[in-house]
Design an enzyme around this catalytic site. Structure first.
Site, PDB file in Angstrom:
ATOM      1  N   GLY A 130       0.779  -1.232   0.131  1.00  0.00           N
ATOM      2  CA  GLY A 130      -0.160   0.062   0.027  1.00  0.00           C
ATOM      3  C   GLY A 130       0.961   1.286   0.089  1.00  0.00           C
ATOM      4  O   GLY A 130       2.016   1.423   0.416  1.00  0.00           O
ATOM      5  N   GLY A 132       0.624   5.410   1.109  1.00  0.00           N
ATOM      6  CA  GLY A 132      -0.132   6.405   1.818  1.00  0.00           C
ATOM      7  C   GLY A 132       0.577   7.767   1.639  1.00  0.00           C
ATOM      8  O   GLY A 132       1.756   7.827   1.093  1.00  0.00           O
ATOM      9  N   GLY A 133       0.122   8.832   2.468  1.00  0.00           N
ATOM     10  CA  GLY A 133       0.663  10.246   2.342  1.00  0.00           C
ATOM     11  C   GLY A 133       1.988  10.133   3.277  1.00  0.00           C
ATOM     12  O   GLY A 133       2.591  11.042   2.600  1.00  0.00           O
ATOM     13  N   MET A 134       2.356   9.442   4.201  1.00  0.00           N
ATOM     14  CA  MET A 134       3.485   9.194   5.006  1.00  0.00           C
ATOM     15  C   MET A 134       4.455   8.418   4.222  1.00  0.00           C
ATOM     16  O   MET A 134       5.677   8.667   4.362  1.00  0.00           O
ATOM     17  CB  MET A 134       3.274   8.983   6.397  1.00  0.00           C
ATOM     18  CG  MET A 134       2.509  10.038   7.070  1.00  0.00           C
ATOM     19  SD  MET A 134       3.597  11.416   7.454  1.00  0.00           S
ATOM     20  CE  MET A 134       4.875  10.702   8.914  1.00  0.00           C
ATOM     21  N   LYS A 152       7.038  -0.511   6.795  1.00  0.00           N
ATOM     22  CA  LYS A 152       6.495   0.817   6.338  1.00  0.00           C
ATOM     23  C   LYS A 152       7.725   1.884   6.332  1.00  0.00           C
ATOM     24  O   LYS A 152       8.414   2.070   7.464  1.00  0.00           O
ATOM     25  CB  LYS A 152       5.562   1.565   7.626  1.00  0.00           C
ATOM     26  CG  LYS A 152       4.935   2.522   7.148  1.00  0.00           C
ATOM     27  CD  LYS A 152       3.880   3.065   8.148  1.00  0.00           C
ATOM     28  CE  LYS A 152       3.265   4.485   7.830  1.00  0.00           C
ATOM     29  NZ  LYS A 152       1.978   4.952   8.749  1.00  0.00           N
ATOM     30  N   ASP A 246      -8.164   8.964  14.436  1.00  0.00           N
ATOM     31  CA  ASP A 246      -8.605   8.526  13.099  1.00  0.00           C
ATOM     32  C   ASP A 246      -9.213   7.139  13.045  1.00  0.00           C
ATOM     33  O   ASP A 246      -8.958   6.353  12.184  1.00  0.00           O
ATOM     34  CB  ASP A 246      -7.212   8.743  12.077  1.00  0.00           C
ATOM     35  CG  ASP A 246      -7.789   8.650  10.771  1.00  0.00           C
ATOM     36  OD1 ASP A 246      -9.147   9.304  10.546  1.00  0.00           O
ATOM     37  OD2 ASP A 246      -7.190   8.512   9.836  1.00  0.00           O
TER      38      ASP A 246
END
Length: 357
Positions: A130, A132-134, A152, A246
């Site tokens: 995946g 994502g923004g980070m 990650k 979140d």
């Protein structure tokens, strides 16, 4: 360079729906590439529309050009006479596989086998799970322990920011300190080739978001089980003074055949007892559909905000729809702050009285 005027929410929504002329699309896309404030607004939009992933995955102006170019081309495909927005979104979603940005791939150690993307510290990166923004999540192999993990990795352009580095490390440290069956465990935190990373348990299964997209709503007993396990995991975080901020189906993983809950992504979590505030004061942080009224107003929040968000997730699982809706982000936030939603029993007659109330 002088930026053009920021678009209104209506213009942004129309951009994402492909309802603007080619000239307006190019102008607004260029503005979004240059304006961090507008970029954050776009990233905060509900993620159900597959086209929004193209923008939400962008992390900084330095890496937006290629992303926005692809995005603009997809919007042009939605002109009258072409496929409908829903058909195009479905096609884009099915065809688009997560791809790590080139800037990150260039920072890896060279691959030592055909099955590798590269190496990061002691980890063989095998495929992208995946984006994502980070950062990017990879399936990887720990060469020391000979086991599969999820790694990650923070995007290098973000690692150049001290505040972003602190946020990433803070997330890793907080989650690593939380030992609970319903929170994904963190095994390792490190840095290699100026890339920050954390290694987590590699989970099998799917997100609650994906299951709800497939099934609409869930059996009452299953929805209550999932909500109970989410509450237990959040309770463990709250006992340490941490607020997730979140809570939503996309951050809830259903592991294995039993669908055991694992709470993901404490990237927005923050200590109630102080500590660095790495978000702008008064900024709205989170996902609009699942925010508490206090969070929607940009106020300080505590554990009760997570419980409010958990209630929205339970409502979604039972009713098959969200309690707060609107045509744009502002309308959704206004609904969260001021409206009383209908009982979920109106949409699912099987809802028990204590749950419906």
């Amino acid at each position: 360079m002088t930026l053009s005027a920021c678009p209104s929410l209506d213009q942004t929504e129309r951009l994402l729906r492909g309802e603007l002329s080619a000239t307006d699309v190019e102008r607004l896309a260029t503005h979004l590439e240059q304006c961090p404030s507008c970029a954050e607004i776009v990233r905060a939009l509900p993620h159900e529309d597959a086209l929004l992933f193209v923008v939400r995955d962008a992390s900084s102006p330095m890496v937006w050009s290629s992303t926005l170019s692809a995005f603009v081309e997809r919007l042009k495909d939605l002109r009258p006479g072409n496929a409908s927005p829903s058909e195009a979104a479905t096609k884009a979603s099915s065809e688009r596989a997560p791809v790590a940005p080139d800037e990150l791939l260039r920072s890896l150690e060279p691959a030592q086998g055909a099955e590798e993307l590269g190496r990061l510290g002691p980890y063989r990166l095998l495929r992208v799970l995946g984006v994502g923004g980070m950062g990017v999540v990879f399936e990887a192999e720990d060469t020391r322990l000979q086991r599969r993990v999820a790694v990650k990795a923070m995007k290098p352009t973000l690692a150049a920011s001290d505040s972003a580095r602190r946020r990433f490390l803070r997330e890793a440290q907080m989650v690593a300190a939380l030992e609970h069956d319903h929170i994904v465990p963190v095994y390792d935190v490190g840095e290699a080739n100026n890339v920050l990373y954390l290694a987590m348990r590699l989970l099998q299964g799917e997100s609650l978001e994906r299951r709800l997209q497939r099934e609409g709503n869930l059996p009452i007993a299953e929805a209550l089980r999932i909500a109970r396990e989410m509450a237990e995991g959040l309770g463990a975080a709250h006992a340490r003074g941490l607020v997730h901020r979140d809570v939503k189906p996309a951050n809830t993983w259903l592991e294995g055949a039993l669908g055991r809950v694992k709470i993901l992504d404490f990237g927005l979590a923050r200590s109630e007892s102080g500590g660095p505030n790495l978000t702008q004061s008064g900024a709205v942080v989170g996902t609009p559909h699942f925010m508490s009224p206090e969070q929607a107003r940009g106020l300080e929040v505590d554990a009760r905000s997570d419980l409010f968000s958990l209630g929205i997730v339970l409502y979604r699982m039972i009713a098959g729809r969200l309690p707060f809706q609107g045509p744009d982000v502002l309308s959704i936030l206004m609904a969260v702050a001021h409206e009383t939603p209908s009982s979920p029993g109106e949409f699912n007659p099987a809802t028990p009285g204590p749950v419906a109330s």
